[in-house]
Design an enzyme around this catalytic site. Structure first.
Site, short mmCIF file in Angstrom:
data_model
loop_
_atom_site.label_atom_id
_atom_site.label_comp_id
_atom_site.label_asym_id
_atom_site.label_seq_id
_atom_site.Cartn_x
_atom_site.Cartn_y
_atom_site.Cartn_z
N GLN A 241 -62.61 83.67 73.31
CA GLN A 241 -62.47 82.83 72.16
C GLN A 241 -63.14 81.39 72.57
O GLN A 241 -62.64 80.84 73.49
CB GLN A 241 -61.20 82.49 71.58
CG GLN A 241 -61.35 81.66 70.45
CD GLN A 241 -59.94 81.77 69.46
OE1 GLN A 241 -59.15 81.41 69.73
NE2 GLN A 241 -60.01 82.30 68.04
N LEU A 257 -59.86 70.05 74.21
CA LEU A 257 -59.63 70.21 72.99
C LEU A 257 -59.48 69.27 71.96
O LEU A 257 -58.54 68.22 72.22
CB LEU A 257 -58.55 71.34 72.49
CG LEU A 257 -59.06 72.72 73.05
CD1 LEU A 257 -57.97 73.59 72.39
CD2 LEU A 257 -60.54 73.20 72.81
N GLU A 260 -57.31 71.83 66.25
CA GLU A 260 -57.75 72.64 64.92
C GLU A 260 -56.95 71.72 63.88
O GLU A 260 -57.68 71.97 62.62
CB GLU A 260 -57.58 73.93 64.87
CG GLU A 260 -57.97 74.89 64.03
CD GLU A 260 -58.14 76.44 64.32
OE1 GLU A 260 -59.02 76.78 64.60
OE2 GLU A 260 -57.18 76.82 64.68
N HIS A 356 -62.11 78.79 75.56
CA HIS A 356 -60.86 78.56 74.99
C HIS A 356 -59.59 79.71 75.31
O HIS A 356 -58.40 79.03 75.80
CB HIS A 356 -60.66 78.01 73.74
CG HIS A 356 -59.30 77.61 73.17
ND1 HIS A 356 -58.56 76.77 73.72
CD2 HIS A 356 -58.76 78.03 72.12
CE1 HIS A 356 -57.40 76.53 72.97
NE2 HIS A 356 -57.38 77.55 72.02
N ARG A 391 -58.97 85.69 67.56
CA ARG A 391 -57.56 85.07 67.48
C ARG A 391 -57.34 84.21 66.49
O ARG A 391 -57.96 82.97 66.48
CB ARG A 391 -57.04 84.46 68.80
CG ARG A 391 -55.62 83.88 68.68
CD ARG A 391 -55.38 83.55 70.34
NE ARG A 391 -55.79 82.21 70.51
CZ ARG A 391 -55.35 81.18 70.28
NH1 ARG A 391 -54.35 81.06 69.53
NH2 ARG A 391 -55.76 79.81 70.69
#
Length: 581
Positions: A241, A257, A260, A356, A391
């Protein structure tokens, strides 16, 4: 200076269960063993407080139905299977989604401070591609709180955790594990750990790309190498991913990151022309589309020349109320201030896709995550079966808790019922010579330079979009790196034995790279996170798992059928807006 085995002391430890890796899954398994009265020891190559789990930001999934009463574990299972592009194992998915509520309850019992509504219900938010709000969270540092909670519980139970021990080989005789061998990163002391059962919880392999959300010496494929050398296999290594939103600058933090949650709370993606480009790729879900679609969309915008000056896209939350940002995205706010002196309440963030998560991993059976080797289990990102080709955000943290509990229970029972344990001097001698041989290496090749070469190869030839010519070129480059590794120079120094650890990391990275590329060549289709520009469509005959058992050996494994009552809740796996390359 001679570092041969003769002048290196060996510490011997015995335990019913050995857990390798002190992140969320390893600690949860160890807690279960200890709560059942078993004798467990945990070893990790980095500090338990700083395990990779602590970086997980957004949240943890369970169909608690605290916000949306219509949610059920079956709908959670249907969403997971649908977004896996039908490559997830339905048995694995059912075990995780059914066990999710219990996983959350365990955390609450251990003192986890979940965000709650005013009436005390655990709060839940939307994550991309979930039918309902089912992601529980603690601000945007959920993984850190989970890790703290589990570390505290392990301390209450007096579970020994050895923080700087690097495991180099599993000890196996007649396909039965009997322990592991390793060394202390600081002083080089060797460890022989005898154990009835061994639980591999040492993460995935995404550090072998140049831009990645993993730190320097984690997720280098350690679990994969340990498993394969012990007699295990790797399932779906090609399914990696790429998270849509990794930072580009500063260089030393590239790939870090941006949670999200930033999109979950209403963040907007724009290209260099100011266009909200997700309208082109998934007009219905826009920024809340799945990770694979958003990552491919961003990759395509950049590739086609609509990227930012540094080769990225913009993620903008500055239109959100300042209070929302401070309450819901405190970690993103803080990180951007620290790394770039950027105030996200005023300015957009420059991001690009970043390696990731390893959706594949060590081959395990769904019911108890046992590998091909008796007494050896794999959990967390080290294992495979739940995620398929894409995922869902928030699913990995719940997997740690569900399978941590199940495998802890299984390993404890396995040890309790073992009538005797066979050991092998030969296996131990092999483990010793692995280390001795590297310490005696005095060649011209630099370990770090070869690690960088692996990352460059994977980034260039096995990134977001792949094709046959590039993958074959990548394979040739990996073969050349394998040749160069014969002439390594390994030099422990006064600061410790990190160089030796890096050499083992390199061995793991090269094995993981070869597995990834060989399986990616075999998967001649585009499905989920695996994009083949030369095979842009889904191929029904490839709705199988690919199992890698060593160089050049990739076989196909059938996936069990999805139960009808769950299939009825699945929308079709849409490829609209996805196959743009």
């Amino acid at each position: 200076m001679n570092h041969r085995d003769s002048d290196r002391p060996e510490k011997r430890i015995a335990a019913s269960v050995l857990v390798i890796g002190s992140g969320g899954s390893g600690l949860r398994a160890a807690i279960e063993v200890a709560e059942r009265g078993g004798d467990v020891v945990v070893v990790g190559k980095r500090a338990k407080s700083d395990a990779h789990t602590s970086l997980a930001a957004g949240g943890i999934n369970a169909a608690l139905a605290t916000m949306d009463p219509g949610d059920t574990w079956m709908q959670h299972a249907a969403d997971t299977l649908k977004e896996s592009y039908l490559l997830a194992n339905p048995h694995t998915v059912e075990i995780v989604t059914r066990g999710a509520e219990r996983g959350i309850e365990d955390l609450v019992d251990y003192g986890m401070p979940f965000a709650r509504e005013e009436d005390g219900r655990i709060s839940q938010r939307f994550f991309g591609a979930h039918t309902y709000r089912r992601t529980a969270f603690a601000g945007d540092y959920t993984g850190l709180e989970i890790q703290r909670t589990l570390v505290n519980r392990a301390a209450q139970l007096d579970i020994p955790i050895l923080d700087t021990v690097y495991i180099t080989r599993l000890l196996v005789v007649d396909n039965v594990v009997f322990g592991a061998y390793g060394f202390d990163l600081e002083d080089g002391t060797r460890y022989v750990i005898h154990a009835d059962a061994v639980i591999l919880a040492a993460g995935g392999h995404n550090r072998i790309w140049r831009r990645t959300s993993s730190r320097r010496d984690e997720n280098t494929g350690d679990s994969w190498r340990l498993a394969v050398e012990a007699g295990g296999r790797i399932r779906d290594p090609e399914l990696v991913q790429f998270h849509p939103s990794g930072l580009i600058e500063p260089e030393n933090a590239a790939g870090t990151l941006v949670s999200e949650a930033a999109r979950g709370e209403g963040g907007i993606l724009r290209n260099a022309l100011g266009e909200r480009f997700m309208e082109r790729y998934d007009p219905e879900r826009m920024e809340l589309s799945t990770r694979d679609r958003v990552a491919l969309a961003a990759y395509t915008e950049i590739k086609e020349g609509r990227g930012t000056p540094n080769g990225g896209v913009w993620l903008d939350v500055s239109h959100l109320p300042r209070q929302t940002i401070m309450e819901r995205l405190p970690r993103v706010y803080q990180t951007m201030l620290e790394l770039q002196m950027l105030d996200i309440t005023k300015d957009p963030i420059e991001i690009a896709p970043t390696a990731h998560y390893s959706m594949g991993g060590v081959w395990v059976r769904p019911e108890d995550h046992q590998t091909d080797v008796e007494g050896l289990y794999a959990i967390g990102e080290a294992s495979s079966g739940l995620h398929g080709a894409n995922r869902l955000g928030g699913n990995s943290l719940i997997e740690l808790l569900v399978y941590g509990r199940i495998v802890g229970e299984t390993a404890a029972a396995y040890s309790a019922h073992l009538s005797n344990q066979q050991r092998s001097e030969e296996a131990l001698a092999q483990a010793r010579s692995d280390v001795d041989d590297l310490l005696a290496s005095d060649g011209p090749e630099n370990v770090r330079a070869l690690q960088r070469a692996v990352r460059d190869t994977m980034t260039e030839h096995a990134g977001v979009v792949r094709d046959e010519a590039g993958l074959r070129e990548g394979l040739a480059e990996i073969a050349a790196i394998e040749e160069r590794m014969r002439d390594l120079g390994v030099h422990p120094d006064i600061a410790g034995f990190q160089d030796l650890a890096h050499a083992f990391d390199l061995k793991s990275a090269v094995l993981a790279a070869r597995a990834t590329i060989e399986a990616a060549l075999e998967r001649r289709e585009t499905r989920g996170a695996h994009n083949r520009s030369d095979f842009p469509h889904l191929d029904g005959s490839l709705q199988v798992n690919l199992v890698w058992s060593g160089p050049g050996r990739v076989s196909r494994e059938a996936i069990p059928p999805i139960p009808e009552e769950i299939a009825a809740l699945m929308r079709d796996v849409s490829t609209v807006g996805k196959l743009v390359e």
